[in-house]
Design a protein around this motif. Structure first.
Motif: not given
Length: 108
Positions: A34-45
């Motif tokens: 899969r291709e996944v794009t993450y937005e700027p400064r996203l934090l995943q705990q």
């Protein structure tokens, strides 16, 4: 596209993750690509995935924390994590665009 489901974990903090239409969904037998794009400064705990993941960072950057160890991944970096590895992700100022492969022991 499905929004807010990057790698199966909803982002916390600023931004969100967006899976592209390449994502076959959770009912597809592994391996999954899969291709996944993450937005700027996203934090995943801190979280974990059942499958082993191989991630190629195509653009942008992320800082991944496993235990007390932090690693930076930039464009053209490859990140490999065994299944059930607890980790947290902080995406850079430009976010990140990745291709992810999910594998289970059945795929070996």
């Amino acid at each position: 596209m499905r929004v807010g489901q990057g790698s199966g974990v909803e982002g916390r903090g600023k931004g969100r993750a967006v899976r592209s239409t390449l994502d076959p969904g959770p009912s597809t037998p592994l391996p999954r690509v899969r291709e996944v794009t993450y937005e700027p400064r996203l934090l995943q705990q801190r979280h974990a995935h059942a499958e082993t993941t191989i991630t190629l960072v195509l653009a942008g950057s992320l800082r991944e924390t496993v235990g007390s160890t932090q690693e930076m991944a930039r464009a053209l970096s490859v990140v490999v994590k065994p299944g059930d590895t607890e980790h947290a992700d902080q995406f850079g100022d430009r976010g990140a665009r990745t291709v992810q492969i999910g594998l289970t022991e059945c795929d070996a």
